[in-house]
Design an enzyme around this catalytic site. Structure first.
Site, PDB file in Angstrom:
ATOM      1  N   CYS A 171       0.864  -1.161   0.000  1.00 36.69           N
ATOM      2  CA  CYS A 171       0.000   0.000   0.000  1.00 36.69           C
ATOM      3  C   CYS A 171       0.906   1.219   0.000  1.00 36.69           C
ATOM      4  O   CYS A 171       2.118   1.089   0.054  1.00 36.69           O
ATOM      5  CB  CYS A 171      -0.846   0.006   1.260  1.00 36.69           C
ATOM      6  SG  CYS A 171      -1.732  -1.546   1.493  1.00 36.69           S
TER       7      CYS A 171
ATOM      8  N   ARG B  65       0.746   2.168  -5.948  1.00 37.57           N
ATOM      9  CA  ARG B  65       1.050   1.113  -4.977  1.00 37.57           C
ATOM     10  C   ARG B  65      -0.208   0.388  -4.518  1.00 37.57           C
ATOM     11  O   ARG B  65      -0.133  -0.602  -3.791  1.00 37.57           O
ATOM     12  CB  ARG B  65       1.754   1.707  -3.763  1.00 37.57           C
ATOM     13  CG  ARG B  65       3.051   2.412  -4.070  1.00 37.57           C
ATOM     14  CD  ARG B  65       3.633   2.984  -2.803  1.00 37.57           C
ATOM     15  NE  ARG B  65       3.989   1.951  -1.869  1.00 37.57           N
ATOM     16  CZ  ARG B  65       5.156   1.330  -1.833  1.00 37.57           C
ATOM     17  NH1 ARG B  65       6.084   1.672  -2.686  1.00 37.57           N
ATOM     18  NH2 ARG B  65       5.390   0.402  -0.954  1.00 37.57           N
TER      19      ARG B  65
ATOM     20  N   TRP C  40      -3.963  -1.653  -1.237  1.00 34.99           N
ATOM     21  CA  TRP C  40      -4.043  -2.799  -2.141  1.00 34.99           C
ATOM     22  C   TRP C  40      -4.313  -3.979  -1.224  1.00 34.99           C
ATOM     23  O   TRP C  40      -3.443  -4.377  -0.447  1.00 34.99           O
ATOM     24  CB  TRP C  40      -2.735  -2.972  -2.894  1.00 34.99           C
ATOM     25  CG  TRP C  40      -2.771  -4.060  -3.923  1.00 34.99           C
ATOM     26  CD1 TRP C  40      -3.315  -3.978  -5.171  1.00 34.99           C
ATOM     27  CD2 TRP C  40      -2.210  -5.367  -3.812  1.00 34.99           C
ATOM     28  NE1 TRP C  40      -3.134  -5.175  -5.834  1.00 34.99           N
ATOM     29  CE2 TRP C  40      -2.464  -6.044  -5.022  1.00 34.99           C
ATOM     30  CE3 TRP C  40      -1.538  -6.051  -2.797  1.00 34.99           C
ATOM     31  CZ2 TRP C  40      -2.064  -7.358  -5.249  1.00 34.99           C
ATOM     32  CZ3 TRP C  40      -1.140  -7.358  -3.021  1.00 34.99           C
ATOM     33  CH2 TRP C  40      -1.405  -7.996  -4.250  1.00 34.99           C
TER      34      TRP C  40
ATOM     35  N   ASN D 115       1.663  -0.306   5.967  1.00 36.61           N
ATOM     36  CA  ASN D 115       1.965  -1.030   4.729  1.00 36.61           C
ATOM     37  C   ASN D 115       2.841  -2.209   5.115  1.00 36.61           C
ATOM     38  O   ASN D 115       3.808  -2.035   5.865  1.00 36.61           O
ATOM     39  CB  ASN D 115       2.719  -0.091   3.766  1.00 36.61           C
ATOM     40  CG  ASN D 115       3.314  -0.834   2.586  1.00 36.61           C
ATOM     41  OD1 ASN D 115       2.734  -1.795   2.090  1.00 36.61           O
ATOM     42  ND2 ASN D 115       4.470  -0.403   2.134  1.00 36.61           N
ATOM     43  N   GLY D 116       2.498  -3.406   4.642  1.00 35.89           N
ATOM     44  CA  GLY D 116       3.268  -4.602   4.995  1.00 35.89           C
ATOM     45  C   GLY D 116       2.317  -5.691   5.463  1.00 35.89           C
ATOM     46  O   GLY D 116       1.107  -5.594   5.247  1.00 35.89           O
TER      47      GLY D 116
ATOM     48  N   GLU E  99      -1.737  -7.989 -18.595  1.00 38.07           N
ATOM     49  CA  GLU E  99      -1.989  -7.047 -17.518  1.00 38.07           C
ATOM     50  C   GLU E  99      -2.697  -5.776 -17.972  1.00 38.07           C
ATOM     51  O   GLU E  99      -3.463  -5.200 -17.211  1.00 38.07           O
ATOM     52  CB  GLU E  99      -0.724  -6.733 -16.714  1.00 38.07           C
ATOM     53  CG  GLU E  99       0.415  -6.177 -17.477  1.00 38.07           C
ATOM     54  CD  GLU E  99       1.655  -5.942 -16.608  1.00 38.07           C
ATOM     55  OE1 GLU E  99       1.585  -6.037 -15.376  1.00 38.07           O
ATOM     56  OE2 GLU E  99       2.710  -5.648 -17.194  1.00 38.07           O
TER      57      GLU E  99
ATOM     58  N   HIS F 141       5.264 -29.403 -29.684  1.00 37.18           N
ATOM     59  CA  HIS F 141       5.268 -30.425 -28.636  1.00 37.18           C
ATOM     60  C   HIS F 141       3.983 -30.394 -27.814  1.00 37.18           C
ATOM     61  O   HIS F 141       3.983 -30.805 -26.653  1.00 37.18           O
ATOM     62  CB  HIS F 141       6.498 -30.241 -27.739  1.00 37.18           C
ATOM     63  CG  HIS F 141       7.778 -30.434 -28.489  1.00 37.18           C
ATOM     64  ND1 HIS F 141       8.250 -31.678 -28.839  1.00 37.18           N
ATOM     65  CD2 HIS F 141       8.647 -29.535 -29.006  1.00 37.18           C
ATOM     66  CE1 HIS F 141       9.379 -31.537 -29.524  1.00 37.18           C
ATOM     67  NE2 HIS F 141       9.635 -30.252 -29.649  1.00 37.18           N
TER      68      HIS F 141
ATOM     69  N   LYS G  26       1.903  -1.429  -8.333  1.00 43.35           N
ATOM     70  CA  LYS G  26       3.202  -1.201  -8.946  1.00 43.35           C
ATOM     71  C   LYS G  26       4.314  -1.926  -8.208  1.00 43.35           C
ATOM     72  O   LYS G  26       5.149  -2.584  -8.797  1.00 43.35           O
ATOM     73  CB  LYS G  26       3.473   0.306  -8.953  1.00 43.35           C
ATOM     74  CG  LYS G  26       4.805   0.694  -9.561  1.00 43.35           C
ATOM     75  CD  LYS G  26       4.703   0.672 -11.051  1.00 43.35           C
ATOM     76  CE  LYS G  26       5.978   1.053 -11.737  1.00 43.35           C
ATOM     77  NZ  LYS G  26       6.027   0.456 -13.078  1.00 43.35           N
TER      78      LYS G  26
END
Ligand code: M6R
Length: 606
Positions: free
Chosen positions: A2, A27, A74, A100-101, A483, A499, A601
């Site tokens: 984040c 982010r 995020w 964040n984390g 994406e 193959h 990102k």
């Protein structure tokens, strides 16, 4: 993964925080929120959606305060809901926290806190932080001690910041593994996940290291070690990026702007000193075994590096997706790990490097963001100088990394006596012409690629095929399509087709084939076989090639013709074409090009 930010000392921080988290939106952009101290009380405003819409919905700009923190999310733990949006308040209502984390022991902490009477309103790991601060403050009556105790019980990664009505003129922040820095201006101070959060206000930054925390007021800041509580001396770093380069500058999307900046970023890669290139090349040649790592686009760039070093220097470097490195490589002080990363903060790549360091293995990195964790972690860093890359989709940073890897390959080629000085000079001359050639492609081919993209944007499945060094180009190009446009695209070595996958060829699947220049005779002919294999089954092939003779109806169903260039620069042009194709397919399908769904990102979680 984040973005966090904070500001103190301005008359009205709401507006600054708006700019700040908008610059950090790459982010994460599921939801966002702000905490301010207004009339001595904590005010939290948050909601789901992008920064602009949340600010509007919550009417945040009407609140005036000289201190505040903000967050753009995020989602990792807990779905995208208002309750799961940061900032979080403590039970006592006196602490507001952004994080964040990932707090890996949050379940345990949460159960313990619930037993002690704390209530939780979200499903996130982060909400334990304000409750712990409140709990420890109740015992210690000292904010710094409460923070240190909180840091001590938290397992996992964090960059956290909080404001509290106990000390309403201060922002507190702390770091372990997730990025955090301070922005220093005369009477205003900032915190942020990266430079972009305060680049509009100051170019003076102080990097916070793992295990440190900072106490910030409008007039100053102090950084301390969380274990000893002792002050840590810090130096101020000057950010070389210019805030204007972080803006869209008239382009509809950052992705397009950044694609158009590629002549300059390649030029910047060519301007990197020969000494820096020699250092990395020497570290590779000294090693018993050297590895290349990266993830997502940078894994494909690393793969491109693998072919480059094999072709130019006869040196084979195992290339591993960073997230798999620990499962595969048994490194020690005789080896060398070279990482590629735009942000320098990617968790998987940092983990691979930390693992190497733990085993005393020398490390190097090609990184875009100065001051990033990776840039500071490795023994030798090359800063690529591509400027801020804002779009979640990596373009200009990747192409610059490719150019640096070619330079390393050429240096190593001489060292390994695989190429002559003359060949070196010839390739360097070709490389120096690359910015101008890319410029020409962008100006002359964009319109045509736009039309092709529009014509085929409804195709649901694409095969991207390339042989040799064009195989990583096919992989990277397919990733771009996935994406940006959310269209299924599978990259594959051309020789692999027969193959198994050849059985899929029918009217529902289109192929793109990345043709080498004819000069690369063997590769050209073997790639041609793939085209023939598909065409023999009435499959559609879009050929991207360098054959100036033009349309060959029997060979390709559709073609994109590039100017004839030397084999060393040809893959770069293929990449530019594939970037544009993905971009225009994305815009034709009305995708959120710069912020694709579910992505961020800088992937700072594992
Ligand atoms: O910042 P990094 O280069 O380390 O990031 C690696 C990947 O997360 C990144 O390349 C990702 O795949 C991009 N979305 C590609 O466009």
């Amino acid at each position: 993964m984040c973005g966090i930010s904070g500001a103190i000392g301005l008359k009205d921080v709401s507006n600054a925080l708006f700019e700040s988290i908008r610059n950090l939106e790459y982010r994460g952009y599921d939801s966002c929120g702000v905490a301010l101290i207004e009339k001595k009380r904590l005010l939290v405003k948050k909601n789901i959606g992008e920064v602009e819409s949340v600010y509007r919905k919550e009417n945040i700009l009407r609140h005036r305060s000289n201190i505040g923190i903000a967050h753009t999310r995020w989602a990792t733990h807990g779905s995208v809901t208002k309750d799961n949006t940061h900032p979080f308040l403590s039970k006592c209502g006196k602490f507001a926290v952004v994080h964040n984390g990932i707090i890996s022991n949050y379940r345990l902490l949460r159960e313990q806190l619930i037993r002690e009477g704390y209530r939780f309103h979200s499903e996130t790991d982060s909400e334990v932080i304000p409750q712990l601060l409140s709990k420890f403050y109740a015992k210690e009556k000292n904010i710094e001690l409460a923070l240190r105790k909180t840091m001590n019980v938290l397992e996992g990664t964090f960059a956290l910041a909080f404001i509290t009505t106990y000390l309403p003129d201060h922002i507190f922040c702390a770091k372990r593994e997730s990025p955090l820095m301070l922005g220093i201006a005369d009477e205003t101070k900032f915190i942020g996940s990266d430079f972009n959060s305060f680049i509009d206000f100051t170019k003076n930054a102080v990097i916070i290291e793992d295990g440190e925390y900072a106490v910030i007021s409008k007039d100053g800041y102090i950084v301390k070690n969380s274990i000893t509580g002792e002050e840590v001396a810090k130096t101020i770093m000057k950010i070389e990026w210019d805030s204007e380069t972080s803006k869209k500058g008239g382009y509809p999307h950052y992705m397009l702007k950044e694609i158009y900046e590629q002549p300059q970023t390649v030029q910047n890669a060519l301007d990197i000193s020969e000494d820096d290139i020699a250092d990395l090349s020497n570290m590779i040649s000294k090693a018993r075994q050297a590895y290349l790592v990266g993830v997502g686009t940078t894994f494909y760039v690393a793969k491109f590096g693998k072919y480059t070093l094999a072709n130019l220097a006869g040196q084979f470097l195992p290339t591993v997706s960073s997230d798999e490195f620990m499962s595969l490589a048994n490194v020690d002080s005789n080896d060398f790990v070279l990482a590629v990363s735009q942000s320098g903060e990617t968790y998987d790549t940092l983990s691979a490097l930390r693992y190497a360091k733990l085993n005393k293995c020398p490390t190097g990195a090609i990184v875009n963001v100065m001051g990033s964790t990776m840039a500071r972690l490795v023994d030798k860093v090359i800063l690529q100088g591509s400027g801020p890359e804002i779009s979640v989709i990596s373009t200009k940073a990747a192409i610059s990394q490719m150019a640096i890897l070619v330079r390393i390959g050429l240096h190593l080629g001489i060292k390994n006596k695989k190429i002559s000085k003359q060949t070196y000079k010839k390739h360097m001359k070709d490389l120096r012409e690359l910015p101008e050639i890319i410029h020409g492609i962008l100006n002359e081919r964009s319109g045509f690629i736009h039309r092709i993209a529009h014509r085929y944007c409804q195709v649901k499945h694409w095969l991207y095929l390339g042989r040799g060094i064009y195989y990583p180009i096919a992989l990277e190009s397919a990733l771009k399509m996935k994406e940006v446009a959310y269209v299924h695209a599978e990259g594959m070595p051309g020789g692999f087709l027969k193959h198994g996958t050849l059985a899929m060829i029918d009217e529902n699947i289109n192929s793109i084939v990345f043709m080498p220049p004819k000069e690369d005779k063997k590769l050209y002919e073997s790639t041609l076989h793939c085209v023939e294999e598909i065409r023999a089954r009435s499959g559609f092939v879009l050929g991207i090639h360098f054959d100036a003779r033009g349309k060959n109806k029997d060979l390709f169903s559709e073609e994109l013709i590039l100017p004839s260039v030397s084999p060393v620069v040809a893959p770069f042009l293929q990449v530019v074409i594939a970037q544009l194709l993905a971009y225009f397919t994305g815009t034709s399908l009305k995708r959120n090009v710069d912020k694709p769904r579910a992505l961020a990102k800088s992937v700072t979680v594992g």
